[in-house]
Design an enzyme around this catalytic site. Structure first.
Site, mmCIF file in Angstrom:
data_model
loop_
_atom_site.group_PDB
_atom_site.id
_atom_site.type_symbol
_atom_site.label_atom_id
_atom_site.label_comp_id
_atom_site.label_asym_id
_atom_site.label_seq_id
_atom_site.Cartn_x
_atom_site.Cartn_y
_atom_site.Cartn_z
ATOM 1 C CB THR A 275 -15.169 -8.266 -13.072
ATOM 2 O OG1 THR A 275 -15.877 -7.114 -13.680
ATOM 3 C CG2 THR A 275 -14.130 -8.701 -13.935
ATOM 4 C CG ASP A 276 -17.091 -9.430 -7.654
ATOM 5 O OD1 ASP A 276 -16.154 -8.966 -7.483
ATOM 6 O OD2 ASP A 276 -17.259 -10.685 -6.977
ATOM 7 N NE ARG A 277 -19.411 -3.680 -3.356
ATOM 8 C CZ ARG A 277 -19.576 -2.636 -2.431
ATOM 9 N NH1 ARG A 277 -19.796 -1.406 -2.672
ATOM 10 N NH2 ARG A 277 -19.649 -3.120 -0.930
#
Lengths: 148, 148, 148, 148
Positions: free
Chosen positions: C13-15
């Protein structure tokens, strides 16, 4: 102490909004690679010379999260006498000079063909120690007698 | 000790022909996640409850390289009493039962809104300790008096 | 159409709170690897036989973000006649049967030693096409005359 | 055409000895990020302004493998009129000026709170188009009347 700067990439963040902890281990690798280059040889050259340097241990302590797009400073040094292994210590700081994390890694020297432990080539060890002067010393120690 | 299996992916190998050392830190996360799930709650649920568990330290010792397409077994346990933090220990084995690496991580409990340290919710702590019996206990401790 | 399931990891996942778009390219690789295994040979075996299958093109269309801890289904098929290259098409669905993304990749067959394009070994091509029956056919075509 | 340089990291290579194909999608992101910064605003600032830019499609054609420690040049441009979406095209070259790969990505503009498509803020669109002059223009268009 050697310094390298890296920019935090979007794909390095996670849904907590900060850099995923595994990526600092990768930042250490970048710090180590640029440290080695600053001593007058690239890690790619060491491998081309038939010696691999696999990691045998790594640790990291996390103090302050790094965020997307921050320009981090990785400080790298050799933390112990080079023997059949080499130990690096790292500190990473953000742009506000806050300590993001510290860490260390130990690497072995391994023959690329046999994958067995070897002593680092003396010319390489000298460069890494900083007691030789870059590429010129590398060439001259190659020609030097065995008492080098 | 809890066991999870993972298949080594091509993108996790590096040009040394084996798994890049940073990926074991990610394998530990998978082991930890499945350990938590086996206790009757998912880490996603813990976060949905307003508690994050950031890593505060990690370390890994590498004994034997893992290779592409190997089916690895990650063994995970809680290694210390759960307090304001929780410590996990890991062992990874390959299909020949060789020890690939060992490691440990310490995680804090943090309020998702304030990002300040908190005690883990007692219902969560009980599940993680294995002294409660899954989702049912989770619900009942929610209704239980403060002496839980 | 072949199906593989994968669990979204935190580090993917990313921000933005969802899976980083680059990781779907990696999910496609997992789908392709398991598709090949389902046909009676592993990609590791193909490489062991001296043939590499580097990617020559890849594309992905993103429809619905995948989230942490979701169990995704990767559907994989061969989308064109196998020639000097092989084309795969992919669809990824979440647990609610929503289409997350579609994509395709084209791969070449390359001699591992020379890195030059080659025809796939006929036994491998038959397995991939699904016109041979797994490992038994692989062995028998090895012994078969050149008109196979 | 905007140019950014990146150094290939060890963890980006795979056991084929070259950069794993998924990483070029990440290099494109770096190219795009630095392109945007060169226009006088950072992508982090755009997000801070309440607009996210998720990827809606990506594609890559691979021509020549990139190797460990190579210093690559990413060339980035906007390839279409900016509307409710923005399209970037990329070319990556190695140090010998060989074309490593080409690619393109389309990104949407999305409201960070609602995750629904939005028009890009006019000040942002102008900066990205290069028809405004950096941060000063950004401020002045903010004060400009609605016919901007």
């Amino acid at each position: 102490m050697h310094e390298t700067k890296i920019r935090v990439q979007y794909y390095e963040t996670d849904r907590m909004g900060v850099v995923h902890h595994s990526n600092y281990i990768r930042y250490f690798e970048t710090g180590r690679t640029e440290f080695i280059r600053s001593r007058g040889i690239s890690y790619a050259d060491i491998e081309a010379g038939g010696v691999l340097m696999p990691i045998i241990s790594a640790e990291c302590r996390y103090f302050h999260p790094a965020c997307y797009d921050e320009l981090l400073t990785i400080r790298t040094k050799i933390s112990e006498e080079i023997t059949a292994r080499i130990c690096f210590a790292y500190e990473i700081y953000n742009e506000s000079a806050q300590l993001v994390c510290t860490g260390s890694t130990a690497l072995a020297f391994v023959d690329a063909a046999t994958r067995r432990p070897v002593r680092p080539p003396e010319a390489v060890a000298r460069l890494l120690r900083g007691t030789a002067n870059g590429a010129i010393a590398y060439l001259s120690t190659k020609q030097a007698p065995a008492n080098s």
